[in-house]
Write an enzyme that holds these catalytic residues in place. Sequence first.
Site, short mmCIF file in Angstrom:
data_model
loop_
_atom_site.label_atom_id
_atom_site.label_comp_id
_atom_site.label_asym_id
_atom_site.label_seq_id
_atom_site.Cartn_x
_atom_site.Cartn_y
_atom_site.Cartn_z
N GLU A 1 0.43 -11.93 4.32
CA GLU A 1 -0.72 -11.36 5.29
C GLU A 1 -0.44 -11.13 6.74
OE1 GLU A 1 -3.22 -9.50 3.64
OE2 GLU A 1 -3.58 -10.06 2.01
N GLU B 1 -2.90 0.33 7.94
CA GLU B 1 -1.82 -1.01 7.44
C GLU B 1 -0.73 -0.82 6.50
OE1 GLU B 1 -4.26 -3.16 4.42
OE2 GLU B 1 -3.00 -4.58 4.05
N HIS C 1 0.67 -1.57 0.52
CA HIS C 1 0.04 0.61 -0.34
C HIS C 1 0.44 1.34 0.07
CE1 HIS C 1 -3.80 -2.12 -0.01
NE2 HIS C 1 -3.12 -3.49 1.21
N HIS D 1 1.81 -7.86 3.92
CA HIS D 1 0.57 -6.92 4.27
C HIS D 1 -0.21 -7.22 5.49
CE1 HIS D 1 -0.65 -5.48 -0.18
NE2 HIS D 1 0.12 -6.13 -0.31
ZN LIG Z 1 -3.38 -4.74 2.19
#
Ligand SMILES: [Zn+2]
Length: 399
Positions: free
Chosen positions: A149, A25, A9, A85
């Site tokens: 993740e 995040e 991001h 992430h």
């Molecule tokens: Zn993400």
Amino acid sequence: MKICIDAGHNDRGHDTGANGRKSREQDITYGIASVLRDILTANGFEVKMTREKQSDCLGTSLHSSLAQRAKISNAFGAEYFISIHCNASESEEAEGSETYVCAFGGNAEKLAKKVQEKIITRMGTSDRDVKTGNLQVLRETYCPAILVETAFISNPSEEELLLNKQQDFAQAIADGLFEHVGHKKENVTVSKPRTIYKITDTYKQEIYPPNLGFCQCDCPKNNVDVDNYFNAGFFAWTDKGTIPVGNLVDSGIIYAQSKDNPSWINVAGKELTTLYVKNDGTFGISKMANLENKNIKTAISGIPITRNRKQVSMDEIKSEGYDGSELYNTWHNFLGISGNDIYLVAKKCAYEEMHWLMVSLGLTDVVKLDGGGSFVLSNGEIIETTDGNRRINNVGMWH
Ligand SMILES: [Zn+2]
């Protein structure tokens, strides 16, 4: 060996990440990525970061942001691509770690399995396994690529892990890579991430103390005819409408004081933490049950959260007659003191984080006002509200 690390991001604009209650995040992913970079570099790897700085923003759209990450990796000639992430879900209960690859059967899957295993062991998160996902960064990179993740930013206890254990997440990912490529790791001391945390969706309004006021309306909140207001005092229902609970004074008129509250009200007769402004302009927060003959112009009682920069304990809160359930996770309005001003803060949060938030906003003494149906209107514009148009007794105002 060349490794491309992708801190998932952008800082702002397009392709921003999920929001936790305290963190974003994109800040967490940068924190973990920067520690991973330091570990790999110290172990003799050549590293390229897609976001070199936390404030970097790639591309001009979601699609081009992702495309640029793959391009950077390809131009660098990376031998492995690792994208970092945090997961997010509507449900606060969702938890665990998972790792994505584009397809099973290759070197990416082998690396993903090692990384996944190291994260589960080191972090103690639940194992959501290695999965396939047709994700743009995995599809457009030439080398074996994985997307981790790490944990759920939407789960309050996993958010704590993501905030406080970034070095461990980075070390786990590095250990997975080392094992996969057969690298004998050198134990290096890596500095803590120098991540900047931004608190999201927090409204802080400066109020010049003489301009603070309260208005008894006893009407549905959307019908209040004032330009700048916030849900203020606790109140109770009676057969004649609503009555204020605790202490409430405006323009020198005492609308309620705990010594006169009906005995069926929990806080009746208690010395309640009260924010007051006197006729001479001095102000403060102190405990009172009786507001008569004190030259008080404006006052309201609330649940004490922070006193002299220290957290007020739940036991002390309960000693004022509150039962603690008033502090659940919803939009809350706070009145706090910092220097020569009073501040209104509106923020969705729960008891565990309130004090931390207030101190981080520079407030030394803070009370929490009524919670459910919190509502802030500034210059006629609704800033934040919860659903429904329920009847309320009074609102706070500023000029
Ligand atoms: Zn993400």
